[in-house]
Design an enzyme around this catalytic site. Structure first.
Site, PDB file in Angstrom:
ATOM      1  N   SER A  17      32.838  47.930  41.954  1.00  0.00           N
ATOM      2  CA  SER A  17      33.839  46.861  41.913  1.00  0.00           C
ATOM      3  C   SER A  17      33.186  45.522  41.606  1.00  0.00           C
ATOM      4  O   SER A  17      33.644  44.772  40.735  1.00  0.00           O
ATOM      5  CB  SER A  17      34.568  46.785  43.258  1.00  0.00           C
ATOM      6  OG  SER A  17      35.333  47.938  43.502  1.00  0.00           O
ATOM      7  N   ARG A  40      35.427  37.963  46.543  1.00  0.00           N
ATOM      8  CA  ARG A  40      36.300  38.572  47.548  1.00  0.00           C
ATOM      9  C   ARG A  40      37.767  38.291  47.254  1.00  0.00           C
ATOM     10  O   ARG A  40      38.634  39.138  47.481  1.00  0.00           O
ATOM     11  CB  ARG A  40      35.938  38.050  48.932  1.00  0.00           C
ATOM     12  CG  ARG A  40      34.588  38.526  49.430  1.00  0.00           C
ATOM     13  CD  ARG A  40      34.615  39.987  49.802  1.00  0.00           C
ATOM     14  NE  ARG A  40      33.329  40.439  50.335  1.00  0.00           N
ATOM     15  CZ  ARG A  40      33.081  41.666  50.736  1.00  0.00           C
ATOM     16  NH1 ARG A  40      34.026  42.592  50.675  1.00  0.00           N
ATOM     17  NH2 ARG A  40      31.895  42.004  51.201  1.00  0.00           N
ATOM     18  N   HIS A  43      38.760  40.534  44.433  1.00  0.00           N
ATOM     19  CA  HIS A  43      38.733  41.908  44.934  1.00  0.00           C
ATOM     20  C   HIS A  43      39.974  42.225  45.776  1.00  0.00           C
ATOM     21  O   HIS A  43      40.417  43.368  45.843  1.00  0.00           O
ATOM     22  CB  HIS A  43      37.468  42.124  45.751  1.00  0.00           C
ATOM     23  CG  HIS A  43      37.196  43.546  46.106  1.00  0.00           C
ATOM     24  ND1 HIS A  43      37.385  44.055  47.370  1.00  0.00           N
ATOM     25  CD2 HIS A  43      36.754  44.585  45.346  1.00  0.00           C
ATOM     26  CE1 HIS A  43      37.073  45.340  47.384  1.00  0.00           C
ATOM     27  NE2 HIS A  43      36.684  45.687  46.169  1.00  0.00           N
TER      28      HIS A  43
END
Length: 210
Positions: A17, A40, A43
């Site tokens: 990822s 983050r 994500h």
């Protein structure tokens, strides 16, 4: 039983990822200490293009991390934001406060003829100074917060402004960006936002202290 071919190792999933993110996102306009926050954040939603809409003040990361280390409370506009914050990452067992469902909130909303989300902000007053504020749902929360800050010298350490929706979300975040109130902040311009994104930012900030 149908068998699907997919990655099952958590470490491999994260590695792939983040490798994909590094390939698809231009991190050049962000200082190095913001890279994990942006990672983050993306994500949490799978949309790499939101990096283009992130606005932030120069000292946001430093201010937020210092506040957390010093034990500052975290004020959340809704329970979903509060639930999304990973407690084990908090450096000082920081108190998580959400006043949306406080007994006083409905009467404040009725008296002010506003939403419960906006009314709940009034109950933040005693915790405001030096706090980290995380708004991931209601534009009215952010609008009311800015109104209150314009009327007092109390200042939160940092504001994470990610209200979402079609009414007031764009305008409330732009008001935060444009506010001349000596605020440290991060915000996502436009309609997009939400509790998962807001809590992801806080988790990235706290995680960077480890």
């Amino acid at each position: 039983m149908t068998q699907h071919d997919y990655i099952k190792d958590p470490k491999a999933i994260y590695a792939k990822s983040f490798a994909t993110l590094r390939e698809e996102v231009d991190f050049e306009r962000f200082p190095e200490n913001m890279h994990m926050v942006i990672t983050r954040l993306i994500h949490s939603c799978g949309m790499v293009d939101i990096a283009n809409d992130v606005a932030f003040s120069k000292n946001f990361i430093t201010a937020a991390q210092t506040a957390l280390q010093n034990g500052a409370p975290i004020l959340c506009d809704c329970e979903m934001v509060k639930s999304g914050i990973i407690k084990r990452l908090l450096p000082a067992n920081n108190q998580l406060i959400c006043t949306l469902n406080d007994d006083e909130t409905p009467s404040i909303a009725a008296a002010q003829q506003t939403t419960r989300s906006a009314a709940a902000v009034k109950l933040w007053q005693q915790h405001m100074e030096g706090a980290v504020i995380v708004i991931g749902n209601a534009p009215t929360s952010l609008f009311r917060l800015l109104e209150m800050l314009s009327e007092t010298t109390a200042r939160p350490a940092a504001i994470i402004g990610f209200p979402v929706g079609f009414v007031g979300a764009v305008e409330s975040k732009q008001a935060l960006i444009n506010a001349n109130l000596d605020l440290e902040y991060i915000a996502l311009k436009g309609r997009r936002g939400g509790s998962a994104m807001a809590s992801a930012v806080l988790n990235a900030v706290a995680g960077g202290l480890g």
